[in-house]
Enzyme design. Structure first.
Site, PDB file in Angstrom:
ATOM      1  CG  HIS A  57      -1.633  -1.084   1.645  1.00  0.00           C
ATOM      2  ND1 HIS A  57      -2.990  -1.108   1.442  1.00  0.00           N
ATOM      3  CD2 HIS A  57      -1.320  -2.260   2.229  1.00  0.00           C
ATOM      4  CE1 HIS A  57      -3.483  -2.269   1.891  1.00  0.00           C
ATOM      5  NE2 HIS A  57      -2.484  -2.986   2.376  1.00  0.00           N
ATOM      6  CE1 TYR A  58      -1.786   5.921  -2.891  1.00  0.00           C
ATOM      7  CE2 TYR A  58      -0.180   5.333  -4.568  1.00  0.00           C
ATOM      8  CZ  TYR A  58      -1.407   5.837  -4.212  1.00  0.00           C
ATOM      9  OH  TYR A  58      -2.260   6.272  -5.194  1.00  0.00           O
ATOM     10  CB  THR A  59       0.433   6.194   4.032  1.00  0.00           C
ATOM     11  OG1 THR A  59       1.417   7.169   3.642  1.00  0.00           O
ATOM     12  CG2 THR A  59       1.120   4.957   4.587  1.00  0.00           C
ATOM     13  CD  GLU A 121      -0.934   1.409   4.387  1.00  0.00           C
ATOM     14  OE1 GLU A 121      -0.458   2.206   3.541  1.00  0.00           O
ATOM     15  OE2 GLU A 121      -2.148   1.132   4.471  1.00  0.00           O
ATOM     16  CG  HIS A 180      -5.327  -1.776  -0.878  1.00  0.00           C
ATOM     17  ND1 HIS A 180      -5.590  -0.713  -0.049  1.00  0.00           N
ATOM     18  CD2 HIS A 180      -6.282  -2.704  -0.615  1.00  0.00           C
ATOM     19  CE1 HIS A 180      -6.663  -1.010   0.686  1.00  0.00           C
ATOM     20  NE2 HIS A 180      -7.097  -2.197   0.363  1.00  0.00           N
ATOM     21  CG  ASP A 190      -3.212   1.609  -1.954  1.00  0.00           C
ATOM     22  OD1 ASP A 190      -4.355   1.301  -2.331  1.00  0.00           O
ATOM     23  OD2 ASP A 190      -2.742   1.256  -0.863  1.00  0.00           O
TER      24      ASP A 190
HETATM   25 ZN   LIG Z   1      -4.071   0.509   0.633  1.00  0.00          ZN
END
Ligand SMILES: [Zn+2]
Length: 295
Positions: A57-59, A121, A180, A190
């Site tokens: 993921h990225y936040t 993340e 994700h 993401d």
């Molecule tokens: Zn995510």
């Protein structure tokens, strides 16, 4: 004296047991102490790891806000890679517990991904702020490559090493190292177009990537022009994507194409089906034909 009493008690007991039968004898079996688990004597061969998938993921947030959200909110991840100049990776949830990172969706036949995955993340803003409005206004269906924010080199190095370690420990199949967006294409984009999946495959031997030869082979076939929408959707399903079975490229179906392109054709993610996307999909299915165990 003590001996006499014992003898008397025993004979009384003997007579009582003769009179009432089995009922009295069972009450004489000593109650065992707390049970013990014997995990050495017998072992089963039918087993596998509970962790099947790694989700990246990225936040969409900076270090401080990402930390706050992921440590105090209703979302979490097992690992957090900050945008910082050190060699640390934060472990926020033990690998043996569930982190709340995946939400609704599915991939490769599994739906409740939080049960069977490790979530990582990475601090990154996602879409550059100046472009975010374009999608909200409806001026744009999907963000192109240029709208995404680059990842820091050190972050990629950390993620590469971490995923390499996890994939080895849990024996994770290459195609189950996903973003994700791959598991929730209608809700998520993401880790985005600038996440370097191909580099991780080349430099760290992790994740899935197609062979160029296969892609060329499928590009030169006439299959794509002849392929019907249900056939193309089936190819997505064969790889692991959840996609509806409508006979058209509706928005939900185009979201799947976009998620696939973010991962495997990141410089031109359009959400439109084209020959190159189809050739990559066929090349991947050709290379990763193996199915998971679902026992
Ligand atoms: Zn995510």
């Amino acid at each position: 004296m003590a001996k006499n009493i014992t003898a008397l008690a025993f004979s009384t007991l003997f007579i009582a047991s003769l009179l009432t039968g089995c009922a009295t004898t069972t009450s004489q079996v000593a109650t065992p102490e707390k049970y013990i688990i014997d995990s050495e004597t017998y072992q089963a061969s039918g087993k596998s790891q509970r962790i099947k998938t790694i989700v990246l993921h990225y936040t969409v947030s900076n270090n401080a806000r990402s930390l706050k959200t992921l440590t105090t909110g209703q979302v979490s991840a097992h690992y957090l890679v900050l945008d910082s100049n050190d060699n640390k990776i934060y472990n926020l949830v033990p690998e043996s517990e569930r982190a709340w990172h995946a939400g609704n969706g599915g991939f490769a036949g599994r739906t409740i991904l939080n049960d069977t995955s490790i979530g990582i993340e990475i601090v990154n803003s996602g879409i550059q702020p100046k472009y975010r409005q374009a999608l909200k206004n409806g001026k744009l269906d999907y963000h192109p490559y240029e709208h995404y924010v680059e990842f820091d080199e050190l972050q990629i190095k950390k993620v590469g090493q971490l995923v390499q370690d996890l994939a080895k420990r849990y024996d994770i199949s290459p195609k189950n190292i996903i973003g994700h967006a791959d598991l929730a294409p209608t809700r998520k984009i993401d880790p985005g177009a600038k996440f370097p999946w191909q580099r991780l495959y080349i430099d760290y031997g992790i994740g899935a990537w197609y062979d160029e030869f296969d892609k060329q082979f499928f590009t030169n076939q006439d299959e794509f022009t002849a392929a019907t929408i249900p056939e193309i959707k089936q190819a997505f399903r064969d790889y692991g994507y959840q996609i509806n079975d409508s006979d058209e490229w509706d928005k939900a179906s185009r979201d799947v194409i976009y998620a696939f392109q973010l991962h495997f054709k990141p410089q031109q993610p359009t959400g439109e089906m084209d020959l190159e996307t189809y050739a990559i999909l066929k090349a991947l299915n050709n290379k990763y034909a193996d199915r998971d165990d679902f026992y």
